[in-house]
Write an enzyme that holds these catalytic residues in place. Structure first.
Site, PDB file in Angstrom:
ATOM      1  N   THR A 169      -7.289 -27.026 -29.436  1.00 45.90           N
ATOM      2  CA  THR A 169      -8.568 -27.407 -28.873  1.00 45.90           C
ATOM      3  C   THR A 169      -8.792 -28.912 -29.067  1.00 45.90           C
ATOM      4  OG1 THR A 169      -9.340 -25.230 -29.472  1.00 45.90           O
ATOM      5  CG2 THR A 169     -11.016 -26.940 -29.328  1.00 45.90           C
ATOM      6  N   VAL A 198     -12.410 -14.893 -24.895  1.00 42.91           N
ATOM      7  CA  VAL A 198     -13.248 -16.030 -25.262  1.00 42.91           C
ATOM      8  C   VAL A 198     -13.081 -16.248 -26.760  1.00 42.91           C
ATOM      9  CG1 VAL A 198     -15.608 -16.931 -25.349  1.00 42.91           C
ATOM     10  CG2 VAL A 198     -14.897 -15.469 -23.443  1.00 42.91           C
ATOM     11  N   GLY A 199     -12.725 -17.458 -27.146  1.00 36.95           N
ATOM     12  CA  GLY A 199     -12.560 -17.784 -28.562  1.00 36.95           C
ATOM     13  C   GLY A 199     -13.825 -18.409 -29.109  1.00 36.95           C
ATOM     14  N   ASP A 200     -13.646 -19.234 -30.108  1.00 34.12           N
ATOM     15  CA  ASP A 200     -14.798 -19.825 -30.787  1.00 34.12           C
ATOM     16  C   ASP A 200     -15.403 -20.998 -30.028  1.00 34.12           C
ATOM     17  OD1 ASP A 200     -13.722 -22.592 -32.455  1.00 34.12           O
ATOM     18  OD2 ASP A 200     -12.240 -21.201 -31.626  1.00 34.12           O
ATOM     19  N   HIS A 222      -7.795 -21.153 -35.742  1.00 30.36           N
ATOM     20  CA  HIS A 222      -7.683 -19.759 -35.327  1.00 30.36           C
ATOM     21  C   HIS A 222      -9.051 -19.262 -34.854  1.00 30.36           C
ATOM     22  CE1 HIS A 222      -7.022 -15.311 -36.373  1.00 30.36           C
ATOM     23  NE2 HIS A 222      -6.602 -15.557 -35.145  1.00 30.36           N
ATOM     24  N   GLY A 223      -9.208 -19.178 -33.551  1.00 32.50           N
ATOM     25  CA  GLY A 223     -10.512 -18.910 -32.945  1.00 32.50           C
ATOM     26  C   GLY A 223     -11.217 -17.680 -33.473  1.00 32.50           C
TER      27      GLY A 223
END
Lengths: 302, 299
Positions: A169, A198-200, A222-223
């Protein structure tokens, strides 16, 4: 009152062949954001400019150069937040646009909502006159090759991340000359993620958070682990309790490692101009500019 | 053991027996199987025998897009879906995201694809739309309408928090979102820390109200921060809600529980239909200050 910008290009085991380009990329982005601040621009404009530059840079997993999902498509997530009003804009799983952070900004500025997803986000982009970019233009040869290589593996996110195959990211935090803080984060997600994962990054309090009273944070790593501990908001809560930006970051990342076995990184800036770039992964490309200093690093975690 | 349930209310009528779930003690793992054990509900859509998710509000195009979240306080594992269509129980799909994938959230078409992959039946959109929802949608198409205000406390999100006999804590929240929202609008509900949060060490919260305001203050996580610092469930909930109102001008409500079985149903909107079951008592209310109570023992 000093202005500060800190940017990151992802916390992961950056391979040697990408290391120099990553460091160059974050330094350029920090300079770009800093020139906005020096010109009296807002923290919001600065973080958007810095993240846009990294989205356009194919070495980073955001915008151009984004990683592919398990269907060979690019789905992008981004967030931007204004510490003054707590206004926020986010997009998740948006396709075929070059600068998701700017679309997130438009959600914040032009709608009464905070977050748009999927085809709704794309329709909004179209209504705003945002240019459509073909998927091929966003995907690098390098990513296509890596994706082909790993397509055959049935790997969970954790295994991928720990096996150091995952890209990551980009993000930025800033403090401007009027004392406002802001954050922004943007990503293509995890390679071979399920469609619609959808991650963080676009989730307020996880991928980023900004509050003039305590500071601005952008997270990477790590999301799913970042989400479990709402990492950005956790860091902010430690600052609210009186901890330094550095201690707040370290405590929070340590907690994430112990409680949910996830690694990552964060950049933080406080309203008084303190800043920190912290990571528990092997590497994180980051750069910060404050007044006339410019420092950038790509070394092992401490 | 404690179970607290919050549901949307229709009109402004006081809850009658038929509006309140009777909740026999049950292990936490059966939490989401409650649906088959309670009598038919007209307002608690997550738990009704008919197609749940039914009664969701419509987006600006007249379509139903649903969000849900579930979280396990023991491991901090969570599952969420956003803007998912044509399924009856978004909270069930969220649970499957948590249990069957290595991800925490799936959105839109990806969520639907996953639903098909795990055998969740597709239902027609029509089966999810009530006359009442369609009527409210039509009214809110008017240029001077205020969807946020007209929805507050009336057609809201549903949610629950629970503590089981082993001390495990969980939360779940589910919604059709905001009346006449933009297509693809995601509110607080599926965002961990905003629509809900659960941690065995501190407690659990499920929120409802003005979604964008809840997100800006990450209301669920904020309330738990206050509890971590020693505030009671009620005080922490009230402080969180008051902060949301003063800082970003939003109203809402929460159900909150702590590991000792302390619980609260607090709101600064005009109303929030809620019910709580603990030991052999069932408590419930709708308007501020109300707290009715009756025995859970079957006669």
């Amino acid at each position: 009152m000093s202005a500060v910008i800190v940017v990151h290009g992802g916390a992961w085991a950056i391979p040697d062949e990408l290391a120099q380009a990553s460091v160059d990329g974050v330094k350029s982005a920090a300079c770009q954001g800093f020139s906005v601040l020096k010109g009296g621009g807002s923290a919001l404009d600065a973080v958007e400019a810095a993240v846009r530059m990294m989205e356009d840079n194919t070495v980073f997993n955001a915008g151009h150069g984004a990683t592919l999902n398990n269907n060979g498509d690019v789905e992008l997530d981004a967030i931007i937040m204004d510490g003054k009003t707590l206004a926020c804009g986010a997009v998740s799983s948006v396709k075929n646009i070059a600068n998701p952070v700017s679309l997130a900004r438009a959600v914040m500025d032009k709608t009464s909502h905070v977050m748009l997803t999927g085809s709704g986000a794309n329709q909004f982009a179209e209504s705003m006159g945002v240019e459509t970019v073909p998927t091929d233009a966003l995907v690098t040869e390098y990513e296509r090759k890596e994706w082909e290589k790993h397509k055959t593996y049935v790997n969970g996110v954790m295994e991928d991340f720990n096996a150091q195959w995952a890209h990551d990211t980009v993000g930025a935090v800033a403090l401007d000359c009027t004392g406002n803080v802001a954050c922004a984060t943007s990503t293509g997600g995890i390679r071979n993620k399920k469609i619609g994962r959808v991650g963080d990054s676009p989730v307020i309090g996880s991928g980023g958070y900004a509050d003039n009273f305590s500071g601005a944070v952008s997270c990477t790593g790590h999301g799913e682990s970042i989400l479990k501990v709402t990492l950005a908001r956790l860091i902010v809560s430690h600052i609210e309790q009186g901890k330094s930006v550095s201690d707040a970051s370290q405590l929070s990342l340590q907690y994430m490692g112990e409680r949910v076995h996830g690694a990552g990184g964060s950049i933080v800036v406080s309203p008084s101009g303190q800043w920190a770039a912290t990571f528990t992964t092997e590497r994180m490309a980051w750069a910060a500019a404050q007044q006339d200093e410019l420092c950038g690093k790509n070394t092992s975690a401490t | 053991f404690f179970f607290s349930l919050r549901c949307k209310a229709e009109g402004g009528h006081a809850p009658s027996q038929r509006h309140v779930a009777l909740l026999p003690p049950f292990p936490l793992r059966d939490f989401l199987c409650l649906r088959s054990q309670v009598p038919k509900m007209t307002t608690i859509y997550v738990f009704s025998n008919v197609v749940s998710g039914r009664g969701s509000v419509l987006n600006v195009k007249g379509d139903v897009e649903m969000d849900a979240l579930v979280m396990d306080g023991k491991t901090l594992a969570s599952g969420a879906v956003s803007a998912v269509r044509n399924i009856a129980n978004p909270v069930q799909l969220a649970r499957l995201v948590m249990d069957k994938t290595s991800h925490a959230c799936l959105t839109a078409e990806g969520a639907s694809k996953f639903a098909r992959a795990v055998g969740i039946p597709e239902v027609s959109q029509e089966s999810l739309i009530t006359e009442y929802a369609r009527m409210r949608w039509t009214k809110n198409l008017a240029p001077d309408a205020n969807p946020v205000e007209s929805q507050m406390g009336k057609m809201g999100t549903v949610g629950a928090v629970a503590v089981d006999r082993e001390g495990n804590i969980a939360c779940a929240t589910s919604t059709g979102g905001m009346l006449n929202k933009m297509e693809g609008r995601v509110g607080d509900t599926p965002c961990i820390g905003s629509g809900g949060y659960a941690d065995n060490q501190t407690g659990a919260v499920s929120t409802t109200g003005h979604g964008e305001a809840i997100m800006k203050v990450t209301l669920a996580r904020l309330i738990l921060f206050h509890m971590e610092q020693g505030q009671t469930v009620e005080a922490a909930s009230d402080v969180g809600l008051a902060y949301m109102k003063s800082r970003v001008g939003g109203l809402g409500g929460v159900v909150t529980v702590d590991p000792q079985g302390g619980w609260g149903a607090r709101f600064n909107s005009l109303q929030m239909a809620w019910a709580a079951a603990q030991d052999d008592r069932l408590h419930y209310g709708l308007y501020a200050g109300e707290r009715f109570s009756e025995s859970l023992q079957t006669p």
